[in-house]
Design a protein around this motif. Structure first.
Motif, PDB file in Angstrom:
ATOM      1  N   LYS A   1       9.312  -1.622  34.580  1.00 21.62           N
ATOM      2  CA  LYS A   1       8.959  -0.218  34.323  1.00 21.62           C
ATOM      3  C   LYS A   1       7.670   0.140  35.052  1.00 21.62           C
ATOM      4  O   LYS A   1       6.868   0.930  34.574  1.00 21.62           O
ATOM      5  CB  LYS A   1       8.741  -0.008  32.814  1.00 21.62           C
TER       6      LYS A   1
ATOM      7  N   ARG B   1      10.074  -9.529  20.684  1.00 12.52           N
ATOM      8  CA  ARG B   1      10.695  -8.384  21.340  1.00 12.52           C
ATOM      9  C   ARG B   1      11.635  -7.652  20.378  1.00 12.52           C
ATOM     10  O   ARG B   1      11.617  -6.418  20.292  1.00 12.52           O
ATOM     11  CB  ARG B   1      11.492  -8.856  22.564  1.00 12.52           C
ATOM     12  N   ASN B   2      12.432  -8.426  19.651  1.00 14.48           N
ATOM     13  CA  ASN B   2      13.367  -7.814  18.721  1.00 14.48           C
ATOM     14  C   ASN B   2      12.645  -7.014  17.651  1.00 14.48           C
ATOM     15  O   ASN B   2      13.070  -5.926  17.269  1.00 14.48           O
ATOM     16  CB  ASN B   2      14.230  -8.888  18.060  1.00 14.48           C
TER      17      ASN B   2
ATOM     18  N   GLY C   1       9.185  -5.909  32.622  1.00 15.33           N
ATOM     19  CA  GLY C   1      10.210  -5.021  32.083  1.00 15.33           C
ATOM     20  C   GLY C   1      10.726  -4.049  33.113  1.00 15.33           C
ATOM     21  O   GLY C   1      11.496  -3.151  32.793  1.00 15.33           O
TER      22      GLY C   1
ATOM     23  N   SER D   1       3.762  -6.800  30.690  1.00 15.58           N
ATOM     24  CA  SER D   1       4.944  -6.239  30.049  1.00 15.58           C
ATOM     25  C   SER D   1       5.605  -5.197  30.943  1.00 15.58           C
ATOM     26  O   SER D   1       6.823  -5.168  31.080  1.00 15.58           O
ATOM     27  CB  SER D   1       4.542  -5.619  28.713  1.00 15.58           C
TER      28      SER D   1
ATOM     29  N   ASP E   1      22.868  -6.311  15.613  1.00 10.29           N
ATOM     30  CA  ASP E   1      23.009  -4.904  15.950  1.00 10.29           C
ATOM     31  C   ASP E   1      24.358  -4.348  15.529  1.00 10.29           C
ATOM     32  O   ASP E   1      24.491  -3.152  15.321  1.00 10.29           O
ATOM     33  CB  ASP E   1      22.850  -4.712  17.466  1.00 10.29           C
TER      34      ASP E   1
ATOM     35  N   ARG F   1       9.663  -5.668  17.900  1.00 11.76           N
ATOM     36  CA  ARG F   1       9.071  -4.477  18.504  1.00 11.76           C
ATOM     37  C   ARG F   1      10.117  -3.390  18.741  1.00 11.76           C
ATOM     38  O   ARG F   1       9.923  -2.226  18.432  1.00 11.76           O
ATOM     39  CB  ARG F   1       8.429  -4.882  19.830  1.00 11.76           C
ATOM     40  N   LEU F   2      11.250  -3.791  19.300  1.00 16.33           N
ATOM     41  CA  LEU F   2      12.246  -2.812  19.707  1.00 16.33           C
ATOM     42  C   LEU F   2      13.144  -2.373  18.563  1.00 16.33           C
ATOM     43  O   LEU F   2      13.839  -1.369  18.678  1.00 16.33           O
ATOM     44  CB  LEU F   2      13.094  -3.364  20.853  1.00 16.33           C
ATOM     45  N   GLY F   3      13.147  -3.144  17.491  1.00 14.60           N
ATOM     46  CA  GLY F   3      13.997  -2.765  16.372  1.00 14.60           C
ATOM     47  C   GLY F   3      15.470  -2.979  16.622  1.00 14.60           C
ATOM     48  O   GLY F   3      16.325  -2.491  15.904  1.00 14.60           O
ATOM     49  N   ARG F   4      15.788  -3.695  17.682  1.00 12.32           N
ATOM     50  CA  ARG F   4      17.184  -4.080  17.895  1.00 12.32           C
ATOM     51  C   ARG F   4      17.197  -5.452  18.536  1.00 12.32           C
ATOM     52  O   ARG F   4      16.205  -5.912  19.089  1.00 12.32           O
ATOM     53  CB  ARG F   4      17.913  -3.064  18.757  1.00 12.32           C
ATOM     54  N   THR F   5      18.346  -6.090  18.477  1.00 15.73           N
ATOM     55  CA  THR F   5      18.369  -7.504  18.823  1.00 15.73           C
ATOM     56  C   THR F   5      19.275  -7.838  19.998  1.00 15.73           C
ATOM     57  O   THR F   5      19.265  -8.952  20.487  1.00 15.73           O
ATOM     58  CB  THR F   5      18.861  -8.323  17.619  1.00 15.73           C
ATOM     59  N   ARG F   6      20.093  -6.867  20.373  1.00 14.64           N
ATOM     60  CA  ARG F   6      21.081  -7.157  21.416  1.00 14.64           C
ATOM     61  C   ARG F   6      21.912  -8.377  21.054  1.00 14.64           C
ATOM     62  O   ARG F   6      22.230  -9.213  21.899  1.00 14.64           O
ATOM     63  CB  ARG F   6      20.409  -7.351  22.786  1.00 14.64           C
TER      64      ARG F   6
END
Lengths: 338, 338
Positions: B31, B60-61, B29, B25, B124, B63-68
């Motif tokens: 990072k 991913r969505n 990513g 990851s 979003d 986990r991140l709480g957003r979907t782009r």
DNA sequence: CCGCTGAAGTTTTACGTATAACGTCCTTCG
DNA sequence: CGAAGGACGTTATACGTAAAACTTCAGCGG
């Protein structure tokens, strides 16, 4: 203390209704017959309503391993035709609880060359026009169920295919013009490498070639009014006997042919006949109205989506081309006697 | 034994590369500076490549709480104009790693009246045309960030707005025609209740009304060539002095006006001038070519998406209307001397 | 009166990812 | 020379949902 700004989850609903999260899932998923009492079910529904609960689709998709979302790959979308395809496909998809996300293949879209990266959504399947050639290699990479629109049935992709019966449309145009007495044709052809245009040329040659004493000249043109005008004007100005009919690969090209004819002082249909293919709004806007082949874009999209949904459910997609219809208007007439 | 048919996950990649899932990851990513060695990172990337790994977006969505992913709400989409808006919006979205899902509001779509149910995706934000009025109430219900396209800036939705400078376009049309000497106008108006059409009528009345001795008659018409033809023909056949110029709310209406004029034996522009608004492909297909106002649909979509992305990032969206441009072609000329 | 069945739930788990929190070594400097 | 910190990872956890597995209890036939 309940969290403030966050959207309510099924657990919040559970708490409000005094039951467990599982019960909420059962009730809202309509799987509660014999598992939850009617009274409790109503309490849960009431709680969901007052909280304004909406299930988190990302979580659901993750859990279920499917997304009920499919990708529609089309060229550019800037055309009425593919807008219709989208509309039909989206209608059928919606009726089955599916969403549609779009990938317009070429220059229109940004740096993300990869349809699957660009369409952020997780996908269950793909419905793709053969005209979006540049995206096909990327599509083949994935294992997603695939249905092609207007593609070679023996194509190398090995995918199911839904086709408009373009061959029959071209046949109808050819017989209409031959029946009027035309013998010298100009084929204004789209300069796009795609199966759907190749069969136009092939069928026209076959039908017209079957009649002795006929000739077909071909002029390739970009699919734009101005490009078609230039190509048609050049072809009509060439030495030798002038064609009496222009067969165009689509309506936009026909609009270009109109302009070329006008510049050369040729009247439609008295001096020259013109046919199109698509039956866009354009066809009845120009004067005289255009004789063309009506393609039912929405039906095309519907059938394509039905086929894809069939594949997703493990059923065999329906076979059979979609019929098209010649619409005779004012742009065709018998050739002037020489 | 590795699972067979399932798509590879980040854990599969980790196993293949001999590292933990977390490391995968981090590397993928981007990072990993100072957390993973360059050699290991390369090993991970290599493993991902050979396995054909693609991240599960649903996970991913979640986990991140957003979907782009954002929703674009438009009327019908069967028009070139909104196809352009979509194209521009999607281009900007893609450049920022966002996907766009479409909701064409009216009859086109199936029983799912709710845009958010129909667009299966988790969202979003929302970019909505004011013409898709029936969907707006549903939209207001959710708390999603919202940007409106071509809506009343003081609108009740309290959302940011991006507008084409239609007012200026109408002003340019009015001054062009007044400058040519026209005094009697027919306004062929779209019979759609929408802010963007209301301001056309308002501005036209204001500009033309400022000149003494002018008259404006209004004929409402459905936005279709045939409907516009009927409305225009009726209006032109009415008793009283005939208008010398027809100002149309969009190009399709203008195409209808052309047909009405032709039926009544009026030549354009000699007997009557016609103007449109949009500059669709249609505008240069008809004869004479149409004097109209060019709206840059793609730029409109781009600006709208930029504004929405700004809102999503907590920045203030840019202000300022998008300029439009009068394109003078062959459909306007001075009125014949009485 | 025992055990079984069915109703009405609850507890637990897994989906795949991103990242916070936690370990090792190894180097380096006061 | 001891401790501090970086380099290089790993372990553990949470996101929200669906559903399998489990619990409890009432009713009932034998």
């Amino acid at each position: 203390m309940a969290r403030a700004s966050t959207r309510p989850t099924s657990r919040d609903v559970a708490e409000a209704a005094g039951v467990s999260q599982a019960a909420v899932s059962l009730v809202l998923g309509e799987k509660w017959r014999g598992r939850v009492s009617a009274a409790t079910a109503e309490r849960v529904r009431e709680a969901a309503r007052t909280l304004g609960y909406r299930p988190n689709l990302a979580a659901r998709n993750l859990r279920l391993g499917r997304t009920r979302t499919v990708l529609l790959v089309v060229p550019a979308l800037t055309t009425e035709f593919f807008a219709g395809v989208y509309t039909g496909a989206a209608r059928v998809a919606a009726a089955h609880g599916f969403g549609v996300v779009l990938y317009p293949s070429p220059e229109g879209i940004g740096p993300a060359r990869d349809p699957f990266a660009s369409a952020q959504a997780a996908l269950d399947g793909v419905l793709a026009s053969s005209m979006a050639a540049d995206a096909l290699t990327a599509i083949r990479g994935d294992q997603l169920p695939l249905v092609m629109l207007d593609s070679d049935p023996d194509g190398s992709l090995g995918a199911a295919t839904v086709n408009l019966d373009i061959t029959d449309g071209v046949r109808q145009v050819a017989e209409h013009l031959l029946g009027l007495g035309h013998r010298r044709f100009l084929h204004l052809a789209a300069d796009v490498a795609s199966w759907t245009f190749e069969i136009r040329a092939r069928e026209l040659a076959a039908r017209v070639g079957a009649v002795p004493g006929t000739t077909v000249r071909t002029a390739p043109a970009p699919i734009s009014i101005e490009g078609a005008r230039a190509a048609a004007e050049a072809a009509l100005s060439a030495p030798g006997p002038r064609p009496t009919a222009i067969v165009c690969d689509d309506d936009k090209l026909a609009a270009g042919a109109y302009k070329a004819a006008r510049r050369l002082g040729l009247r439609i249909p008295d001096d020259i006949s013109v046919t199109g293919l698509d039956d866009l709004a354009l066809a009845t806007a120009i004067d005289p109205e255009l004789t063309t082949v009506r393609l039912d874009a929405e039906l095309f999209g519907e059938r394509g989506m039905q086929a894809l949904l069939a594949v997703l459910e493990g059923r065999a997609p329906a076979r059979g081309d979609i019929p098209v219809e010649l619409v005779v208007r004012g742009s065709t007439a018998p050739p002037a006697v020489a």
